[in-house]
Design a protein around this motif. Structure first.
Motif, PDB file in Angstrom:
ATOM      1  N   LYS A 146       0.831  -1.197   0.000  1.00  0.00           N
ATOM      2  CA  LYS A 146       0.000   0.000   0.000  1.00  0.00           C
ATOM      3  C   LYS A 146       0.871   1.255   0.000  1.00  0.00           C
ATOM      4  N   VAL A 147       0.420   2.259  -0.737  1.00  0.00           N
ATOM      5  CA  VAL A 147       1.095   3.555  -0.776  1.00  0.00           C
ATOM      6  C   VAL A 147       0.048   4.625  -0.505  1.00  0.00           C
ATOM      7  N   ASP A 148       0.342   5.476   0.477  1.00  0.00           N
ATOM      8  CA  ASP A 148      -0.568   6.555   0.849  1.00  0.00           C
ATOM      9  C   ASP A 148      -0.089   7.873   0.264  1.00  0.00           C
ATOM     10  N   ILE A 149      -1.051   8.657  -0.211  1.00  0.00           N
ATOM     11  CA  ILE A 149      -0.788  10.049  -0.588  1.00  0.00           C
ATOM     12  C   ILE A 149      -1.508  10.901   0.451  1.00  0.00           C
ATOM     13  N   ASN A 150      -0.756  11.692   1.201  1.00  0.00           N
ATOM     14  CA  ASN A 150      -1.339  12.557   2.229  1.00  0.00           C
ATOM     15  C   ASN A 150      -1.469  13.970   1.685  1.00  0.00           C
ATOM     16  N   PHE A 151      -2.690  14.428   1.558  1.00  0.00           N
ATOM     17  CA  PHE A 151      -2.963  15.791   1.142  1.00  0.00           C
ATOM     18  C   PHE A 151      -3.107  16.620   2.414  1.00  0.00           C
ATOM     19  N   LEU A 152      -2.104  17.423   2.715  1.00  0.00           N
ATOM     20  CA  LEU A 152      -2.114  18.262   3.906  1.00  0.00           C
ATOM     21  C   LEU A 152      -2.374  19.714   3.479  1.00  0.00           C
ATOM     22  N   ALA A 153      -2.466  20.617   4.426  1.00  0.00           N
ATOM     23  CA  ALA A 153      -2.891  21.988   4.142  1.00  0.00           C
ATOM     24  C   ALA A 153      -2.070  22.670   3.050  1.00  0.00           C
ATOM     25  N   ASP A 154      -0.746  22.551   3.097  1.00  0.00           N
ATOM     26  CA  ASP A 154       0.081  23.282   2.150  1.00  0.00           C
ATOM     27  C   ASP A 154       1.085  22.398   1.409  1.00  0.00           C
ATOM     28  N   ARG A 155       0.899  21.092   1.481  1.00  0.00           N
ATOM     29  CA  ARG A 155       1.824  20.187   0.814  1.00  0.00           C
ATOM     30  C   ARG A 155       1.157  18.830   0.589  1.00  0.00           C
ATOM     31  N   ILE A 156       1.819  18.036  -0.243  1.00  0.00           N
ATOM     32  CA  ILE A 156       1.354  16.673  -0.531  1.00  0.00           C
ATOM     33  C   ILE A 156       2.529  15.747  -0.238  1.00  0.00           C
ATOM     34  N   CYS A 157       2.287  14.726   0.583  1.00  0.00           N
ATOM     35  CA  CYS A 157       3.365  13.842   1.012  1.00  0.00           C
ATOM     36  C   CYS A 157       3.081  12.399   0.594  1.00  0.00           C
ATOM     37  N   ASN A 184      -2.550  -3.637  -5.869  1.00  0.00           N
ATOM     38  CA  ASN A 184      -2.861  -3.739  -7.296  1.00  0.00           C
ATOM     39  C   ASN A 184      -2.888  -2.380  -7.992  1.00  0.00           C
ATOM     40  N   GLY A 185      -2.572  -1.313  -7.270  1.00  0.00           N
ATOM     41  CA  GLY A 185      -2.606   0.025  -7.848  1.00  0.00           C
ATOM     42  C   GLY A 185      -3.993   0.615  -7.914  1.00  0.00           C
ATOM     43  N   ASN A 186      -4.930   0.020  -7.186  1.00  0.00           N
ATOM     44  CA  ASN A 186      -6.300   0.515  -7.168  1.00  0.00           C
ATOM     45  C   ASN A 186      -6.510   1.432  -5.966  1.00  0.00           C
ATOM     46  N   ILE A 187      -7.459   2.347  -6.109  1.00  0.00           N
ATOM     47  CA  ILE A 187      -7.808   3.229  -5.008  1.00  0.00           C
ATOM     48  C   ILE A 187      -8.826   2.510  -4.137  1.00  0.00           C
ATOM     49  N   SER A 188      -8.575   2.498  -2.848  1.00  0.00           N
ATOM     50  CA  SER A 188      -9.411   1.716  -1.949  1.00  0.00           C
ATOM     51  C   SER A 188     -10.705   2.428  -1.563  1.00  0.00           C
ATOM     52  N   GLN A 189     -10.740   3.758  -1.666  1.00  0.00           N
ATOM     53  CA  GLN A 189     -11.945   4.482  -1.270  1.00  0.00           C
ATOM     54  C   GLN A 189     -12.139   5.675  -2.197  1.00  0.00           C
ATOM     55  N   GLY A 190     -13.322   5.817  -2.760  1.00  0.00           N
ATOM     56  CA  GLY A 190     -13.618   6.946  -3.625  1.00  0.00           C
ATOM     57  C   GLY A 190     -13.819   8.218  -2.811  1.00  0.00           C
ATOM     58  N   THR A 191     -13.189   9.277  -3.218  1.00  0.00           N
ATOM     59  CA  THR A 191     -13.299  10.552  -2.514  1.00  0.00           C
ATOM     60  C   THR A 191     -12.852  11.669  -3.451  1.00  0.00           C
ATOM     61  N   HIS A 192     -12.825  12.876  -2.936  1.00  0.00           N
ATOM     62  CA  HIS A 192     -12.312  13.997  -3.714  1.00  0.00           C
ATOM     63  C   HIS A 192     -11.480  14.905  -2.805  1.00  0.00           C
ATOM     64  N   VAL A 193     -10.586  15.661  -3.436  1.00  0.00           N
ATOM     65  CA  VAL A 193      -9.737  16.610  -2.728  1.00  0.00           C
ATOM     66  C   VAL A 193      -9.854  17.946  -3.446  1.00  0.00           C
ATOM     67  N   ASP A 194     -10.172  19.001  -2.688  1.00  0.00           N
ATOM     68  CA  ASP A 194     -10.247  20.346  -3.252  1.00  0.00           C
ATOM     69  C   ASP A 194      -8.928  21.062  -3.023  1.00  0.00           C
ATOM     70  N   ILE A 195      -8.361  21.576  -4.116  1.00  0.00           N
ATOM     71  CA  ILE A 195      -7.076  22.269  -4.062  1.00  0.00           C
ATOM     72  C   ILE A 195      -7.241  23.646  -4.679  1.00  0.00           C
ATOM     73  N   GLU A 196      -6.682  24.640  -4.019  1.00  0.00           N
ATOM     74  CA  GLU A 196      -6.681  25.996  -4.568  1.00  0.00           C
ATOM     75  C   GLU A 196      -5.270  26.317  -5.029  1.00  0.00           C
ATOM     76  N   ILE A 197      -5.148  26.650  -6.312  1.00  0.00           N
ATOM     77  CA  ILE A 197      -3.859  27.007  -6.904  1.00  0.00           C
ATOM     78  C   ILE A 197      -3.989  28.399  -7.484  1.00  0.00           C
ATOM     79  N   ASN A 228     -11.821   7.773  -8.106  1.00  0.00           N
ATOM     80  CA  ASN A 228     -12.839   6.740  -8.246  1.00  0.00           C
ATOM     81  C   ASN A 228     -12.289   5.411  -7.730  1.00  0.00           C
ATOM     82  N   VAL A 229     -13.160   4.600  -7.184  1.00  0.00           N
ATOM     83  CA  VAL A 229     -12.735   3.302  -6.663  1.00  0.00           C
ATOM     84  C   VAL A 229     -12.334   2.412  -7.832  1.00  0.00           C
ATOM     85  N   GLY A 230     -11.213   1.725  -7.654  1.00  0.00           N
ATOM     86  CA  GLY A 230     -10.773   0.749  -8.650  1.00  0.00           C
ATOM     87  C   GLY A 230      -9.890   1.343  -9.728  1.00  0.00           C
ATOM     88  N   ARG A 231      -8.950   0.584 -10.179  1.00  0.00           N
ATOM     89  CA  ARG A 231      -8.050   0.862 -11.296  1.00  0.00           C
ATOM     90  C   ARG A 231      -7.277   2.165 -11.169  1.00  0.00           C
TER      91      ARG A 231
END
Length: 144
Positions: free
Chosen positions: A73-84, A109-122, A132-135
Motif C-alpha cells: 500500500k502507498v498513501d498520498i497525504n494531502f495536507l494543508a500546504d503540501r502533498i506527502c 494492485n494500484g487501485n484506489i481503496s476508497q472513492g473521494t475527492h480533494v479540493d485544491i486551490e492554486i 474513483n474506486v478501482g483501477r
C-alpha cells in the motif's frame, strides 16, 4: 514599377525598387522576435498553474506505480500546504492550499481503496481531484 537602367562602362545595369527576399525575411524575423518577446511572459502566467497540475498528475501516477511495483500500500497525504508520499513532501513552496486534509491509499494492485475527492486551490483558482474506486482512476476538474 518603373525600371531604369544605368550605364557603367557601357554596360547597362538594371536598378530594382522594392524588397528582395532577404530583406523580407529579415523584417519577418524581427517582427516574430518582437511577438515572441510579448508572448513568452503571457505563457508563463498562464502555464504556471497548468505546470503545477501536470506535476500533481505525475505525482499521483508515481504513487500508483510504486504500489504496483512494491506490491504494498502507498498513501498520498494531502495536507494543508503540501502533498506527502511516504517521507517525501512536495509543493511546499508553491501557492497551493488544500481545503481539507485527506489520505488516498493505493493498494497492492494500484487501485484506489476508497472513492473521494480533494479540493485544491492554486493561485486563487479551485480544482477538484476526484478519485474513483478501482483501477487507480482519477480526474482533475476546475471548479467555477
Amino acid at each position: 514599377m518603373a525600371k531604369t537602367f544605368l550605364s557603367v562602362m557601357d554596360k547597362p545595369i538594371q536598378i530594382r525598387q522594392g524588397f528582395n527576399l532577404l530583406e523580407m525575411l529579415l523584417v519577418l524575423s524581427v517582427v516574430m522576435c518582437l511577438g515572441l518577446c510579448a508572448y513568452i511572459p503571457y505563457q508563463k502566467l498562464q502555464g504556471s498553474t497548468q505546470a503545477i497540475l501536470y506535476q500533481l498528475e505525475i505525482l499521483i501516477e508515481n504513487a500508483r506505480f510504486e504500489a504496483l511495483e512494491s506490491q504494498s500500500k502507498v498513501d498520498i497525504n494531502f495536507l494543508a500546504d503540501r502533498i506527502c508520499i511516504k517521507n517525501d513532501c512536495y509543493f511546499q513552496k508553491e501557492n497551493i492550499w488544500i481545503k481539507e486534509d485527506k489520505t488516498i491509499t493505493f493498494n497492492e494492485n494500484g487501485n484506489i481503496s476508497q472513492g473521494t475527492h480533494v479540493d485544491i486551490e492554486i493561485k486563487n483558482q479551485t480544482y477538484r481531484i476526484i478519485f474513483n474506486v478501482g483501477r487507480g482512476a482519477y480526474r482533475i476538474e476546475k471548479n467555477s
